[in-house]
Enzyme design. Structure first.
Site, short mmCIF file in Angstrom:
data_model
loop_
_atom_site.label_atom_id
_atom_site.label_comp_id
_atom_site.label_asym_id
_atom_site.label_seq_id
_atom_site.Cartn_x
_atom_site.Cartn_y
_atom_site.Cartn_z
N GLY A 41 -13.79 -12.05 11.11
CA GLY A 41 -14.85 -11.04 11.12
C GLY A 41 -16.00 -11.41 12.04
N LYS A 98 4.21 -10.28 13.96
CA LYS A 98 3.19 -11.12 13.32
C LYS A 98 3.64 -11.55 11.92
CE LYS A 98 -0.62 -13.28 13.28
NZ LYS A 98 -1.88 -12.86 12.75
N ASN A 101 2.89 -19.78 7.75
CA ASN A 101 1.85 -19.85 6.71
C ASN A 101 2.39 -20.46 5.43
OD1 ASN A 101 0.77 -18.18 8.76
ND2 ASN A 101 -0.70 -17.29 7.35
N1 LIG Z 1 -8.05 -17.39 10.35
C1 LIG Z 1 -7.12 -17.01 11.19
O1 LIG Z 1 -6.77 -17.76 12.11
C2 LIG Z 1 -6.48 -15.66 11.06
C3 LIG Z 1 -6.74 -14.81 10.00
N2 LIG Z 1 -6.14 -13.60 9.93
C4 LIG Z 1 -6.41 -12.68 8.83
O2 LIG Z 1 -7.77 -12.24 8.93
C5 LIG Z 1 -8.28 -11.92 7.64
C6 LIG Z 1 -9.58 -12.70 7.44
O3 LIG Z 1 -9.25 -14.08 7.46
P1 LIG Z 1 -10.30 -15.22 7.82
O4 LIG Z 1 -11.39 -14.67 8.63
O5 LIG Z 1 -9.53 -16.37 8.29
O6 LIG Z 1 -10.84 -15.54 6.37
P2 LIG Z 1 -12.25 -16.18 5.94
O7 LIG Z 1 -12.06 -16.71 4.57
O8 LIG Z 1 -12.76 -17.06 7.01
O9 LIG Z 1 -13.19 -14.91 5.89
C7 LIG Z 1 -13.01 -13.89 4.96
C8 LIG Z 1 -14.37 -13.32 4.64
O10 LIG Z 1 -14.24 -12.25 3.71
C9 LIG Z 1 -14.90 -12.59 2.49
N3 LIG Z 1 -14.06 -12.08 1.42
C10 LIG Z 1 -12.82 -12.49 1.11
N4 LIG Z 1 -12.36 -11.75 0.09
C11 LIG Z 1 -13.34 -10.88 -0.22
C12 LIG Z 1 -13.47 -9.86 -1.18
N5 LIG Z 1 -12.46 -9.59 -2.03
N6 LIG Z 1 -14.63 -9.16 -1.23
C13 LIG Z 1 -15.64 -9.44 -0.38
N7 LIG Z 1 -15.57 -10.39 0.56
C14 LIG Z 1 -14.44 -11.09 0.63
C15 LIG Z 1 -14.99 -14.08 2.48
O11 LIG Z 1 -16.00 -14.50 1.59
P3 LIG Z 1 -15.95 -15.97 0.91
O12 LIG Z 1 -16.44 -16.89 1.97
O13 LIG Z 1 -16.84 -15.85 -0.26
O14 LIG Z 1 -14.51 -16.20 0.51
C16 LIG Z 1 -15.28 -14.34 3.96
O15 LIG Z 1 -16.60 -14.00 4.27
C17 LIG Z 1 -7.19 -12.32 6.66
O16 LIG Z 1 -6.43 -11.18 6.31
C18 LIG Z 1 -6.30 -13.29 7.45
O17 LIG Z 1 -4.98 -13.29 7.03
C19 LIG Z 1 -5.30 -13.16 10.91
C20 LIG Z 1 -5.01 -13.96 11.97
C21 LIG Z 1 -5.56 -15.26 12.13
C1 LIG Z 2 -1.11 -16.57 13.56
C2 LIG Z 2 -1.91 -17.35 12.57
C3 LIG Z 2 -1.08 -18.45 12.00
C4 LIG Z 2 -3.03 -17.84 13.42
O1 LIG Z 2 -3.86 -18.67 12.76
C5 LIG Z 2 -2.39 -16.47 11.47
O2 LIG Z 2 -2.17 -15.28 11.49
C6 LIG Z 2 -3.06 -17.03 10.29
O3 LIG Z 2 -3.77 -18.02 10.41
O4 LIG Z 2 -2.86 -16.46 9.21
#
Ligand SMILES: NC(=O)C1=CN([C@@H]2O[C@H](COP(=O)(O)OP(=O)(O)OC[C@H]3O[C@@H](n4cnc5c(N)ncnc54)[C@H](OP(=O)(O)O)[C@@H]3O)[C@@H](O)[C@H]2O)C=CC1
Ligand SMILES: CC(C)(CO)C(=O)C(=O)O
Length: 347
Positions: free
Chosen positions: A16, A201, A209
């Site tokens: 985000g 993906k 994962n």
């Molecule tokens: N990280 C990566 O490399 C990748 C991630 N993704 C996907 O992106 C999405 C976000 O992941 P990522 O950014 O890594 O996760 P993070 O945990 O870094 O960020 C998620 C954010 O959302 C908040 N959050 C989570 N659940 C809720 C909820 N139910 N209500 C309100 N706020 C919430 C978290 O708060 P809090 O800190 O309190 O938990 C945090 O601020 C996921 O679906 C993940 O699978 C996709 C590709 C790559």
């Molecule tokens: C592709 C990958 C593994 C990149 O981090 C992802 O989608 C995740 O972290 O959930």
């Protein structure tokens, strides 16, 4: 849409904050963020980001809201795009409640989450809004509150944006909004074939994962263990078989490519492994739950995925149970005296 574009990022974690930071580079965009555990830090100092794709920078959101309080604090705002980058895990009711206060008929919802059918709860809650889907091809994490790092990319554009449903009443409007969003950064791209991109993906997430979360090892550490690449390949192959039986056209080399992509990129700590390490609920249903269900529907055997899903659910139950064990504040001094301060902290 007015000349200013108002964006709200719901879930200001790793993905985000990067998405919001990129949008905030456009002077016509105003980008606000909804945070949870990092709320205080982001509200006071914003984000610092270090990325392989865009270099380093900082992002001070226009407004920072706390999850659960968005409705009350943003009653005057009208958002053009609301990007859901929260985790698709646990009870989504509080998120949908938050969103219901701010989604207007003209708001476009954008999912930026892993897994299949992550748009469904949004479609049910907001049946007439445009919904876009984003496939995130980056590996990133929030290493400290407000400090985000992206170390790996999967050799494609970072964010692929598409229109997931063909039943949308105004598909042309959806395509215009997709194109407008995709034009906002050179690492964003529009895609037409969402189903194929989602499956690619999903296969990657299924294979990597699960195995990294269960072993506690990142992709490169895991590849160095004997037998690991066969296990990852088997998982990718099973997921691929489900995709083909579901009518998706993919290159037969796709399972092997899944191993190669991780081997040739920087080491990846997938989000499920990050959740396991941080003792947070893992996103299992949209990846493994979906695959097991779809495999049964199309008559494909998925023994390895079924085993992984079972083990991950057990692991997740332990993480969730641990989280719910909280000492009420008023009892904390007495419990600390009884058990000792360290034991409380360790829990
Ligand atoms: N990280 C990566 O490399 C990748 C991630 N993704 C996907 O992106 C999405 C976000 O992941 P990522 O950014 O890594 O996760 P993070 O945990 O870094 O960020 C998620 C954010 O959302 C908040 N959050 C989570 N659940 C809720 C909820 N139910 N209500 C309100 N706020 C919430 C978290 O708060 P809090 O800190 O309190 O938990 C945090 O601020 C996921 O679906 C993940 O699978 C996709 C590709 C790559
Ligand atoms: C592709 C990958 C593994 C990149 O981090 C992802 O989608 C995740 O972290 O959930």
């Amino acid at each position: 849409m007015s000349s200013k574009c108002n964006v709200l990022i719901y879930g200001g974690g790793a993905v985000g904050s990067i998405f919001g930071w990129r949008l905030a580079q456009q002077s016509t965009n105003r980008v606000s963020v909804v945070c949870r555990s990092n709320f205080e830090r982001v509200r006071s100092t914003g984000y610092a980001l270090k990325t392989a794709a865009w270099g380093s920078g900082c992002f001070i959101p226009d407004q920072v809201f706390k999850a659960g309080h968005v409705r009350r604090s943003s009653h005057l705002q009208s958002y053009d795009y609301v990007v859901c980058s929260n985790k698709f895990a646990g009870d989504l009711t509080p998120t949908l409640r938050d969103l219901s206060g701010i989604i207007r008929p003209t708001t476009t919802l954008v999912t930026a989450q892993n897994g299949m059918d992550v748009e469904v709860p949004l479609r049910r809650a907001f049946p007439t809004n445009t919904i876009l889907t984003t496939i995130c091809n980056i590996g990133c994490s929030q290493i400290l509150p407000g400090l985000v790092e992206q170390t790996a990319d999967l050799k494609r554009k970072a964010f692929l944006i598409g229109v997931p449903y063909h039943d949308n009443s105004d598909r042309n409007a959806a395509l215009r909004r997709r194109n407008a969003l995709a034009a906002m950064d050179s690492e964003f791209d529009s895609i037409d074939c969402v189903a194929e991109a989602r499956w690619r993906k999903l296969i990657f997430n299924c294979a990597w994962n699960s195995t990294t979360a269960l072993t506690g090892l990142n992709t490169h550490e895991l590849l160095r263990r004997s037998g690991a690449s066969q296990m990852v390949l088997q998982l990718a192959q099973e997921a691929y078989n489900v995709a083909i039986a579901s009518g998706i056209q993919l290159d037969p080399q796709m399972p092997h490519e899944t191993i190669k992509a991780a081997a040739t990129s920087a080491p990846i700590t997938p989000s499920t492994l990050q959740d396991a390490r941080n003792k947070r609920p893992m996103e299992l249903t949209p990846i493994f739950g979906y695959l097991v269900m779809q495999a049964a529907k199309v008559g494909v055997q998925v023994p390895c995925i079924t085993l992984m899903y079972d083990l991950l659910r057990q692991m997740n139950d332990a993480l969730v149970a641990r989280q719910s064990w909280q000492v009420p504040d008023m009892l904390l001094p007495a419990v600390e005296q009884l058990l000792g301060r360290e034991q409380i902290r360790e829990r």
